[in-house]
Design an enzyme around this catalytic site. Sequence first.
Site, PDB file in Angstrom:
ATOM      1  N   GLU A 100       0.831  -1.187   0.000  1.00  0.00           N
ATOM      2  CA  GLU A 100       0.000   0.000   0.000  1.00  0.00           C
ATOM      3  C   GLU A 100       0.877   1.253   0.000  1.00  0.00           C
ATOM      4  O   GLU A 100       1.167   1.817   1.024  1.00  0.00           O
ATOM      5  CB  GLU A 100      -0.922  -0.031   1.226  1.00  0.00           C
TER       6      GLU A 100
ATOM      7  N   GLU B  11      10.364   4.529  14.104  1.00  0.00           N
ATOM      8  CA  GLU B  11      11.663   3.959  14.487  1.00  0.00           C
ATOM      9  C   GLU B  11      11.918   2.682  13.675  1.00  0.00           C
ATOM     10  O   GLU B  11      13.020   2.459  13.168  1.00  0.00           O
ATOM     11  CB  GLU B  11      11.685   3.631  15.989  1.00  0.00           C
TER      12      GLU B  11
HETATM   13  C1  LIG Z   1      -4.614   4.202  17.086  1.00  0.00           C
HETATM   14  C2  LIG Z   1      -3.975   2.904  16.696  1.00  0.00           C
HETATM   15  C3  LIG Z   1      -4.582   2.097  15.761  1.00  0.00           C
HETATM   16  C4  LIG Z   1      -4.037   0.858  15.424  1.00  0.00           C
HETATM   17  N1  LIG Z   1      -4.707   0.038  14.563  1.00  0.00           N
HETATM   18  C5  LIG Z   1      -4.255  -1.237  14.377  1.00  0.00           C
HETATM   19  C6  LIG Z   1      -5.019  -2.191  13.636  1.00  0.00           C
HETATM   20  O1  LIG Z   1      -6.097  -1.872  13.115  1.00  0.00           O
HETATM   21  N2  LIG Z   1      -4.576  -3.442  13.542  1.00  0.00           N
HETATM   22  C7  LIG Z   1      -3.379  -3.845  14.098  1.00  0.00           C
HETATM   23  O2  LIG Z   1      -3.014  -5.001  13.956  1.00  0.00           O
HETATM   24  N3  LIG Z   1      -2.625  -2.979  14.800  1.00  0.00           N
HETATM   25  C8  LIG Z   1      -3.041  -1.683  14.958  1.00  0.00           C
HETATM   26  N4  LIG Z   1      -2.292  -0.799  15.713  1.00  0.00           N
HETATM   27  C9  LIG Z   1      -1.094  -1.284  16.400  1.00  0.00           C
HETATM   28  C10 LIG Z   1       0.210  -0.689  15.921  1.00  0.00           C
HETATM   29  O3  LIG Z   1       0.574  -1.249  14.716  1.00  0.00           O
HETATM   30  C11 LIG Z   1       1.258  -0.872  17.036  1.00  0.00           C
HETATM   31  O4  LIG Z   1       0.921   0.046  18.042  1.00  0.00           O
HETATM   32  C12 LIG Z   1       2.660  -0.652  16.562  1.00  0.00           C
HETATM   33  O5  LIG Z   1       3.075  -1.712  15.781  1.00  0.00           O
HETATM   34  C13 LIG Z   1       3.659  -0.465  17.709  1.00  0.00           C
HETATM   35  O6  LIG Z   1       3.563  -1.489  18.625  1.00  0.00           O
HETATM   36  P1  LIG Z   1       3.415  -1.215  20.178  1.00  0.00           P
HETATM   37  O7  LIG Z   1       2.349  -0.233  20.361  1.00  0.00           O
HETATM   38  O8  LIG Z   1       3.301  -2.500  20.872  1.00  0.00           O
HETATM   39  O9  LIG Z   1       4.771  -0.498  20.601  1.00  0.00           O
HETATM   40  P2  LIG Z   1       6.169  -1.220  20.877  1.00  0.00           P
HETATM   41  O10 LIG Z   1       6.472  -2.140  19.776  1.00  0.00           O
HETATM   42  O11 LIG Z   1       6.183  -1.748  22.250  1.00  0.00           O
HETATM   43  O12 LIG Z   1       7.167   0.002  20.756  1.00  0.00           O
HETATM   44  C14 LIG Z   1       7.390   0.948  21.809  1.00  0.00           C
HETATM   45  C15 LIG Z   1       8.451   1.912  21.333  1.00  0.00           C
HETATM   46  O13 LIG Z   1       9.669   1.210  21.087  1.00  0.00           O
HETATM   47  C16 LIG Z   1      10.116   1.473  19.773  1.00  0.00           C
HETATM   48  N5  LIG Z   1      10.843   0.318  19.245  1.00  0.00           N
HETATM   49  C17 LIG Z   1      10.417  -0.958  19.189  1.00  0.00           C
HETATM   50  N6  LIG Z   1      11.358  -1.716  18.614  1.00  0.00           N
HETATM   51  C18 LIG Z   1      12.377  -0.904  18.298  1.00  0.00           C
HETATM   52  C19 LIG Z   1      13.651  -1.095  17.672  1.00  0.00           C
HETATM   53  N7  LIG Z   1      14.049  -2.293  17.259  1.00  0.00           N
HETATM   54  N8  LIG Z   1      14.452  -0.023  17.501  1.00  0.00           N
HETATM   55  C20 LIG Z   1      14.065   1.212  17.915  1.00  0.00           C
HETATM   56  N9  LIG Z   1      12.888   1.437  18.517  1.00  0.00           N
HETATM   57  C21 LIG Z   1      12.057   0.393  18.698  1.00  0.00           C
HETATM   58  C22 LIG Z   1       8.855   1.757  19.010  1.00  0.00           C
HETATM   59  O14 LIG Z   1       9.117   2.479  17.828  1.00  0.00           O
HETATM   60  C23 LIG Z   1       8.085   2.582  20.019  1.00  0.00           C
HETATM   61  O15 LIG Z   1       8.552   3.897  20.011  1.00  0.00           O
HETATM   62  C24 LIG Z   1      -2.815   0.455  16.024  1.00  0.00           C
HETATM   63  C25 LIG Z   1      -2.185   1.298  16.947  1.00  0.00           C
HETATM   64  C26 LIG Z   1      -2.758   2.500  17.292  1.00  0.00           C
HETATM   65  C27 LIG Z   1      -2.058   3.367  18.314  1.00  0.00           C
END
Ligand SMILES: Cc1cc2nc3c(=O)[nH]c(=O)nc-3n(C[C@H](O)[C@H](O)[C@H](O)COP(=O)(O)OP(=O)(O)OC[C@H]3O[C@@H](n4cnc5c(N)ncnc54)[C@H](O)[C@@H]3O)c2cc1C
Lengths: 398, 379
Positions: free
Chosen positions: A244, A385
């Site tokens: 996409e 990130e």
């Molecule tokens: C409003 C909203 C809608 C969403 N809708 C959907 C949906 O419809 N379907 C779905 O499946 N998901 C959805 N998501 C989920 C979204 O894809 C995840 O929130 C995202 O992948 C980040 O995962 P996490 O929130 O667990 O953060 P984490 O993965 O725990 O990350 C926390 C922080 O650590 C950083 N980090 C993690 N790994 C690394 C690395 N290796 N190096 C540097 N920094 C790192 C991240 O960038 C972030 O800043 C949604 C999220 C939100 C907030």
Amino acid sequence: MDLSFSPEDLAFQAEVRDFLKKELSPKLADKVKHNKHLSKEDLTGWHATLNKRGWLAQDWPKKYGGAEWTPVQQQIFNDEAAAANAPRIIPFGLKMLAPVLMKFGTEEQKAHYLPRILDGTDWWCQGYSEPGAGSDLASLKTRAVRDGDHYVINGQKTWTTLAQYADWIFCLVRTSTEGKPQEGISFILVDMKSPGITVRPIILLEGTHEVNEVFFDNVRVPAENMIGEENKGWTYAKYLLTHERTNIAGVDASKAALAEVKKIAAAETVRGVPLAEDPYFARRIAEVEMELDALSTTNLRVLSSPDAASQAGPISSMLKIKGTEIRQAINDLSRRAIGPYAMPFVSEALEEGYNGEPVGPDYALGVAPDYFNNRKITIFGGSNEIQRGIISKMVMGL
Amino acid sequence: MDFSHSEERQLFKDMAARYIADKYKLEARNKAAETETGFSPDHWAQFAELGLIGALFTEEAGGFGGSPFDVTVLFEELGRGLVNEPLLATAVLGGGLIADLGNDAQKAVLEEVIAGTHQLAFAHGEPKSRYDASHVETTAESGPGNGYVLNGAKAVVLNGGNADTLIVSARTSGKTWDEDGISLFLVPKGTAGVSVRSYPSIDGLHAAEVTLDKVELPADALLGEAGKAYPAIEKVLARGAMALASEAVGIMEVCRDMTIDYLKTRKQFGVEIGRFQALQHRMATVLLEIEQARSAVINAAGHFNENRVARERAVSAAKTLAGKVGKLVAEEAIQMHGGIAMTWEYAVGHFAKRLIMIDHQLGDVDYHTARYVALSKAA
Ligand SMILES: Cc1cc2nc3c(=O)[nH]c(=O)nc-3n(C[C@H](O)[C@H](O)[C@H](O)COP(=O)(O)OP(=O)(O)OC[C@H]3O[C@@H](n4cnc5c(N)ncnc54)[C@H](O)[C@@H]3O)c2cc1C
């Protein structure tokens, strides 16, 4: 090099404008403009309007009922639609699942699901993330175990956008714990009405119900709902994430939002002088506008390039990073532009049927909530990130 | 030089910190924000009892503090608790003006203010004033019996819906942006012609739009000298801006600590996310920028009682850094938490909302930077 539209493109643009003038109701446009809450009917209604005109599936091949537009045509439509404050097209079925079905689905799956996406029978949501599997998506734990001609699913998805409206969910599930985590993941389609599914709302920080937790308790899913091969789901998921590219930069929405900032800055005054002429504020606007104009060209450059597909990963990462950062910078401009009126928050005013007086100028409504809500765009769809990590690895070999 | 607090002030700070840590819970605070007043009367009574309100007034005004550092020390703790009780509106702004300009009869109300039984609000900003302190279009014309008649509109009046007395600025002479000609009036709740539309703010406070339609006031409603209120207004707004900057520092430290904790516990890719250098360096920036904001607040409090230019420059610097660093901290705290920070249930989003909204109170980054430039020319 030639940055001008062809005569055909200009004619298309006129056609789009005409369509929007006739088909987009002012009431709906007003809701979009002020970031008011859109109902399910608002969104499905707009899909139906587009579908009737054959313009819903912009990049689908004609044989599936798509418009098969060129990248420039898509950009033209999206720019015009955003400028006219049309609702966004909900991407889950049209732009996420459909390409996967077309590439990896069986003929039966394509014949069954694609028309239902177009005509709005099925609203899809995306079941990827889990509490423990966000950025590290491959660590997902929701299990699907084969039982005769069914899979039995147990586990939890989270952050599922608009699952409260969804008829179906496409899920990544674990079908094997052997080998690398990526090698035991499958891609499966689940009817949201299946017994054992519970949807629980998650309220976001500005008070909206946009995402959900989805629980699976012994949910039985016919084996024919699996896409492609068992344990090959990661490949399909990655294809989905990188496919996409058209709208990932959000240039259209950013252009519309920046135009709105300029209107606000022309209306607000500091000692009788429009805020737009205040040197500090004028500079802030200029900085964002220069970036946005450049991104618009980057976007078209990428989409028009013949080898775009092979570079989909790192390039979509780049568009995602710049696009979301610029969008957030515009949200930041909007909140600054409305000054003290960023604070009032009459949440009822964002709902349909509210007849009360606005607090402050009507353009202030929805600005601050949108600023906070849009913090999400640098987090989801692979955080910025993670995108920078992809560029480091895949482009620079670091 | 000495960067430590007096023993007395340190004890006060510890006491306030303890109350907020033990008794002031975010969930209850957010519930209170949804009530009509927007805060908890119980906490307010406790604040009075513990002397938190009195600490914002000098002994002369019936309090037991009132120095610039008393203000910053308390507001930092209020920030840590995300306190939405109206200390800024009632004690710093409203109470500050009455203490500064009031005659003996007018000052009598301060006893009730300090006891927590009388609420105030400063109705000064207007629909078109943005942050400009001399932008007053509201008029006060002479009325019956040496009194006044007020007409105009006041915007985003913090605590306006709860105020037992509104302190309203209005022009007795001059044009919209003149510093000369602005007067202040004490307007009791329920005065005919005053309508107050109270509403919640996005960060869990309450403010109001106030309309004044032929509001008749007696001669003794005038606070201070007619037409000469501007210097006092400027000074009380500076005190308010300094308080807000200090509140911001308290909030920033909470955001910082929550984020550090999260980086140490949240695991992705098999390790704590705090192990990723991409996040470590950004967190280090957050930490050092907060120290800068803290120093700017110390500068503001330290120069507050010097000449006008020294005071105003230092306050504008503190409020600018509060706005700039506040944005950095709020946005980074959310980003580094990921999705969890986007939820109502998780605390950091509420702190981030208040932190950003502080930039919209009593002058934002652009306003105070421009002001700093202008003041520096005058210096
Ligand atoms: C409003 C909203 C809608 C969403 N809708 C959907 C949906 O419809 N379907 C779905 O499946 N998901 C959805 N998501 C989920 C979204 O894809 C995840 O929130 C995202 O992948 C980040 O995962 P996490 O929130 O667990 O953060 P984490 O993965 O725990 O990350 C926390 C922080 O650590 C950083 N980090 C993690 N790994 C690394 C690395 N290796 N190096 C540097 N920094 C790192 C991240 O960038 C972030 O800043 C949604 C999220 C939100 C907030």
